[in-house]
Design an enzyme around this catalytic site. Structure first.
Site, short mmCIF file in Angstrom:
data_model
loop_
_atom_site.label_atom_id
_atom_site.label_comp_id
_atom_site.label_asym_id
_atom_site.label_seq_id
_atom_site.Cartn_x
_atom_site.Cartn_y
_atom_site.Cartn_z
N GLU A 136 26.15 38.09 40.97
CA GLU A 136 26.19 37.97 42.42
C GLU A 136 26.00 39.34 43.11
O GLU A 136 25.25 39.45 44.06
CB GLU A 136 27.56 37.38 42.82
CG GLU A 136 27.82 37.29 44.31
CD GLU A 136 27.19 36.06 44.93
OE1 GLU A 136 26.86 35.12 44.17
OE2 GLU A 136 26.99 36.05 46.16
N ASP A 137 26.66 40.36 42.60
CA ASP A 137 26.75 41.62 43.35
C ASP A 137 25.99 42.80 42.76
O ASP A 137 26.01 43.89 43.32
CB ASP A 137 28.23 42.04 43.49
CG ASP A 137 29.03 41.05 44.31
OD1 ASP A 137 28.40 40.32 45.09
OD2 ASP A 137 30.26 41.00 44.16
N ASP A 157 40.47 35.11 39.90
CA ASP A 157 39.68 35.90 40.85
C ASP A 157 40.32 35.83 42.24
O ASP A 157 40.54 36.83 42.90
CB ASP A 157 38.25 35.32 40.87
CG ASP A 157 37.35 35.98 41.89
OD1 ASP A 157 37.28 37.21 41.91
OD2 ASP A 157 36.69 35.24 42.65
N ASP A 179 70.78 26.21 50.53
CA ASP A 179 70.52 26.33 49.09
C ASP A 179 69.25 27.13 48.84
O ASP A 179 68.22 26.61 48.47
CB ASP A 179 70.47 24.96 48.41
CG ASP A 179 69.49 24.02 49.09
OD1 ASP A 179 69.11 24.30 50.24
OD2 ASP A 179 69.11 23.02 48.47
MN MN Z 1 35.49 38.34 42.01
#
Ligand code: MN
Length: 714
Positions: free
Chosen positions: A76-77, A139, A260
């Protein structure tokens, strides 16, 4: 940040056979690919995949899962591609990375929480392999832990809401309560910072005021259990801010009224011990009615097992006590991942009541009594018969597999379906018969003048779309029959020289068992009732001419009943669809033809070379690809209009008629058009079987000495 050797050591500690070299390569690859990218925290980007991998080692997940975690953001990056990953780390890891990447691209844009359930299903359906979902949860957990670094408040809130709506419930369904709890508290602190603050400071206050009361209660419980000779691990904990907040909202009470806030866990060795400890607690302390729950004999849907009870504790405080075995505890904390950690020692039995939901999810119904098979069966089969698609606004619709944009349009609203002329899928114009994919965003293009096309019925899969299209076709047919029937009846009135009067037809509706004049026209049009029967019922005084007219109309009605079979002669049309042969080009079998969907008259059949088709060039969605069937009924005929220029002789008509009947045709109508000198134009309709037959008729006419020209009427 976890260092390279630490990560490898952790994996080796629970899986001594893990491929050390592969783990090292994945670590180095992630560091290299993410290069100098930075997180909003200022940390190097690669710290994120390393931390995600670290979280997953706590669940003792397998080699492929850990390697995928390290690589999960590279496609993706970074410039890395699917092929790179496959070449370096093999198909299994590449497929998992691809799965996580796909999942990261979808975003819940929906405003309403009613959409959340669909969105969770979409996430599940897109996960395909359960490990993809586990990586996605880790993630998300790491992203939530570092969310406070994010500068944009709107983004922090959106991600937190999505976490609360989608990922925390998914973690819960997988039985991973530890992740679920942490996700909820982190999201809560972002969404309602003031409430979070006041609850945590109130908790601090109570803790200080009570001294080490939690410890004292733990001590007392330990003594009670030890006296009975039971081995147990006991600890106390405060309830989490988010669950206190939920309780305050649910019961509409203030924080002061919640007493409680302390819960205690007793972890024992056997199920018998669980009930034994429960007996001790109930004997020693006052039970609070309505708080006892036995999730051992009736586990929760996600496999959770435990005994819960509420009592007035040793220091007169309301406390909650949860009693469970070690194995139940691990399942409660780690959920589905607990199966991996148990696989070395003892096989996990899936025949119990645990993991009913997971069993459905993992298609483990067939012989899945050992954990190795469990590992192999990581494919999610749930919802594989369903797909989920977005509207441009982010609303999510669940549809059956193989659904098309037309199904989607009808799912939104029948009006949208009726007027759809096209669709943009993920921004690109695609044909209406495209199969939709999970996560597609679909924009339906509309036109006010569009009507459902009979062709749609061939590819839609939802009942709603099918019903709407059929309803439309039925309606079109009805309109056509009404028009046709009315024409027939009016024609008869004209021939009988009786002024047509719609009102007088109402008197015979009962006799013909029809409820309106329109319905009466329809049954004439359909050939169910003869127009002449109706005419003579209304005008019995005209009966003298009966014989003569009946013949004409018997003949006409024959052509009506043939009409209703006409769609059977053409391939590519839904049976029963209203159709007509266009008058502009008079197509006959053998001609190349196309269908044009018209408004109000069903499908018009044109010759492929008809000039009128130019009109529809800008509307390709109205065109139907059709052809003649090979075996058309041998006696079916089609009228074709010919203009014959012939010498004006008294015997002319008989000559024409003989010539036509010699080639097995028939003149169904004849009239004279214009006269110039000794020649006359005769317009005649001849019945032909197909294009070849028509050629024969034309040749036969042309061969006559009195005929100077024959042409098909344009
Ligand atoms: Mn990630």
């Amino acid at each position: 940040m976890l260092r390279q050797f630490e990560l490898v050591e952790r994996v080796k500690s629970y899986d001594p056979n893990a491929d050390e070299e592969g783990l090292n390569r994945a670590y180095v690859f992630a560091v290299k690919m993410h290069g100098s990218q930075k997180r909003e925290s200022g940390d190097p980007y690669f710290s994120h995949p390393v931390e995600v991998a670290g979280i997953l080692t706590e669940y003792k997940l397998d080699y492929a899962t850990i390697v995928t975690a390290l690589l999960h953001d590279t496609v993706e990056d970074t410039p890395a591609s699917y092929a790179d990953i496959e070449g370096l780390f093999g198909k299994e890891v590449a497929t998992l990375v691809e799965g996580v990447t796909k999942l990261s691209k979808i975003q819940n844009q929906a405003e309403h929480t009613r959409q959340a359930e669909n969105f969770r299903k979409l996430v599940l359906a897109m996960s395909e392999d359960i490990r993809v979902l586990l990586i996605k949860l880790a993630d998300r957990l790491h992203n939530m832990r570092t969310l406070h670094f994010c500068q944009k408040e709107e983004k922090r809130k959106r991600i937190s809401q999505e976490t609360l709506d989608i990922y925390a419930p998914l973690a819960e369904r997988l039985g991973m309560n530890r992740i679920k709890d942490e996700l909820e508290d982190l999201a809560f602190s972002q969404l309602h910072p003031e409430a979070y603050q006041s609850i945590t400071s109130r908790l601090n206050f109570l803790r200080e005021k009570g001294g080490n009361i939690t410890e004292k209660i733990v001590e007392q419980l330990r003594k009670d259990v030890a006296e009975a000779g039971i081995e147990a691990e006991i600890y106390g904990r405060e309830k989490r801010p988010y669950s206190i907040w939920q309780k305050m909202n649910r019961k509409n009470i203030s924080f002061e009224q919640i007493c409680d806030i302390m819960a205690f866990r007793v972890i024992v060795n056997t199920i018998e011990d669980c009930y034994h400890v429960l007996g001790i607690v109930h004997t020693k302390y006052h039970m609070i009615p309505g708080r006892y729950k036995d999730y051992i004999s009736t586990p929760k849907g996600n496999g959770y097992q435990s005994l819960h009870t509420g009592v007035i504790g040793p220091f007169k405080e309301r406390i909650e006590v949860q009693i469970r075995t070690k194995e139940m505890h691990d399942v409660a904390e780690m959920g589905v991942a607990a199966h991996w950690s148990y696989r070395e020692n003892k096989p996990v039995t899936m025949d119990g009541k645990q993991f009913r939901w997971m069993r459905e999810l993992l298609d483990l119904l067939n012989d899945s009594s050992n954990s190795d098979e469990f590992l192999e069966n990581t494919k999610i089969s749930m919802y594989n018969d369903q797909i989920f698609c977005f509207t441009p606004k982010g609303d999510l619709y669940g549809l059956p597999k193989d659904a098309t944009p037309v199904d989607f349009a009808y799912a939104i609203h029948s009006n949208i379906g009726d007027h759809c002329i096209g669709a943009k899928i993920n921004g690109e114009i695609k044909p209406l018969r495209t199969f939709l994919q999970n996560g597609d965003q679909i924009e339906i293009l509309l036109s006010k003048t569009q009507t459902p096309s009979p062709e749609w019925e061939r590819f839609v899969v939802t009942a709603k779309a099918k019903a709407a299209i059929r309803r439309f076709i039925r309606h079109q047919k009805h309109i056509q029959f009404v028009e046709f029937g009315k024409n027939l009846l009016q024609g008869l009135y004209k021939e009988e020289k009786v002024p047509f009067n719609e009102k007088e037809l109402e008197g015979v509706l009962g006799f013909f068992k029809q409820s309106s004049v329109e319905d009466l026209y329809a049954v004439i049009g359909e050939g169910i009732v003869l127009a002449s029967d109706i005419f003579y019922r209304v005008h019995p005084e005209q009966r003298s001419a009966f014989r003569k007219v009946v013949d004409i109309f018997r003949k006409k009605s024959k052509s009506i009943s043939r009409k209703s079979d006409e769609s059977n002669m053409i391939k590519g049309l839904v049976s029963g669809i209203a159709l007509h042969y266009s008058r502009c080009c008079h197509p006959v079998p053998g001609d190349k033809i196309v269908g044009i969907v018209t408004t109000g008259k069903g499908v018009a059949i044109h010759r492929a070379d008809c000039v009128m088709l130019k009109k529809y060039e800008s509307e390709p969605e109205r065109w139907l690809d059709i052809e003649w069937k090979e075996n058309i009924m041998p006696d079916a005929t089609f009228p074709v209009r010919l203009v014959v220029t012939v010498m004006d002789k008294p015997s002319g008509l008989a000559t024409l008629s003989t010539a036509v009947s010699k080639v097995q045709s028939n003149i169904s109508h004849i009239s004279t058009a214009s006269k110039s000198g000794s020649f006359i134009d005769v317009v005649m309709d001849v019945d032909v079987k197909n294009a070849n037959h028509l050629e024969e008729v034309i040749s036969a006419l042309k061969s006559l000495s009195i005929v100077t020209s024959v042409r098909k009427e344009k």
